[in-house]
Design an enzyme around this catalytic site. Structure first.
Site, PDB file in Angstrom:
ATOM      1  N   ALA A  68      43.966  -6.629  14.554  1.00  0.00           N
ATOM      2  CA  ALA A  68      43.353  -5.479  13.869  1.00  0.00           C
ATOM      3  C   ALA A  68      43.072  -5.862  12.422  1.00  0.00           C
ATOM      4  CB  ALA A  68      44.301  -4.294  13.919  1.00  0.00           C
ATOM      5  N   GLU A 137      53.304  -8.114  13.905  1.00  0.00           N
ATOM      6  CA  GLU A 137      53.352  -6.802  13.240  1.00  0.00           C
ATOM      7  C   GLU A 137      54.687  -6.520  12.567  1.00  0.00           C
ATOM      8  OE1 GLU A 137      52.247  -7.366  16.303  1.00  0.00           O
ATOM      9  OE2 GLU A 137      50.258  -6.485  16.532  1.00  0.00           O
TER      10      GLU A 137
END
Ligand code: COA
Length: 263
Positions: A68, A137
């Site tokens: 992302a 993440e």
């Protein structure tokens, strides 16, 4: 927008379609516009009866996708992060899993975060020896948001999946193969050739059976065994009404290659 600027390119070659993530200067990081175009490409390819198999690859020689696009992360509220990143990404990746045709991730370099999850949404992952996978993440004070926490432990060695998500450690192509994250590792110069070979073989398969097999495999990730078996019996028997079933059995008895037409 010129072709060079489009973040998603679709190339059709006979009955195969390549979807290319085209932001090489950003290691093919996926922003909201890229997700929109990826979704439209999937809708178009689902409807295109000529297309029998889809390949997904990143442009350039460094990355499949670095995940992302983090450049907007700090501007988002909790609600915006949920809607515009996590839920939207999950919806688009579900379209890959639910596509009625096989999808192959052709992983030439980094597949990180959402890029790793994107590869996981595909039915096959063919990796170059230069491929690298991680769910980083945790190092951003986050958790994976496009299905990683749910799909990685269901699809690969659960011990390593837990380790990847809790530590963010990057695994190379060889390790990815050993834990079941990729189907095959090939030299970088052979990547497209090997992926195309697999795609052509899938594209010559019986489309209705492939679609049913995908649906059943997806179901197996989320349903009790008894329900999955019931659905399997329904799909198995309904395929007896197809022309491709008659062709497959006849070809097998006649020891020739079947010619499946998707009917
Ligand atoms: N989102 C937005 N931009 C990204 C990106 C991402 N996820 N990953 C890389 N980029 C951009 C970089 O900002 C840089 O752009 P710039 O030249 O305009 O500054 C460009 O891609 C090249 O990346 P760079 O970091 O300079 O390359 P590198 O070889 O030094 O490092 C990585 C490569 C993959 C190790 C590093 O880019 C990285 O860690 N990226 C983030 C991966 C990540 O956390 N993904 C999960 C997001 S939830």
């Amino acid at each position: 927008m010129t072709v060079e600027e489009k973040p998603i390119l679709v190339r059709k070659e006979k009955n195969l379609a390549w979807i290319l993530l085209n932001r090489p200067n950003k290691l093919n990081a996926i922003d909201s516009a890229t997700l929109d175009l990826l979704e439209s490409a999937l809708v178009e390819l689902e409807a295109d009866e000529e297309i029998r198999c889809v390949l997904l690859k990143g442009v350039g020689d460094r990355a499949f996708s670095a995940g992302a696009d983090t450049s907007v992360f700090l501007t988002l509220s909790v609600e915006e992060a949920k809607k515009t990143i996590s839920e939207k990404g999950q919806r688009v990746l579900a379209k890959i899993r639910e596509l009625s045709k096989p999808v192959i991730a052709v992983v030439n370099g980094y597949a990180l975060g959402g890029g790793c999850e994107l590869a996981l949404a595909c039915d096959f992952r063919i990796a170059s020896e230069k491929a690298r996978f991680s769910q980083p993440e945790i190092n951003l004070g986050l958790v994976p948001g496009w299905g990683g926490t749910q799909l990685l432990p269901r699809l690969v060695d659960a011990t390593r999946a837990r380790e990847m998500i809790l530590t963010g450690r990057m695994v190379d192509a060889g390790e990815a193969y050993n834990i079941g994250l990729v189907n095959k590792v090939v030299p970088p110069e052979k990547l497209d050739e090997e992926a195309t070979k697999l795609a052509e073989s899938l594209a010559s398969g019986p489309p209705k059976s492939l679609a049913a097999a995908k649906r059943l495999l997806n179901l197996s990730l989320q349903t009790p065994l008894s329900e999955g078996l019931k659905k399997e019996a329904e799909d198995f028997s309904s395929l007896f009404a197809t022309e491709d079933f008659r062709e497959g059995v006849a070809a097998s008895r006649e020891r020739r290659k079947p010619l499946f037409k998707g009917k």
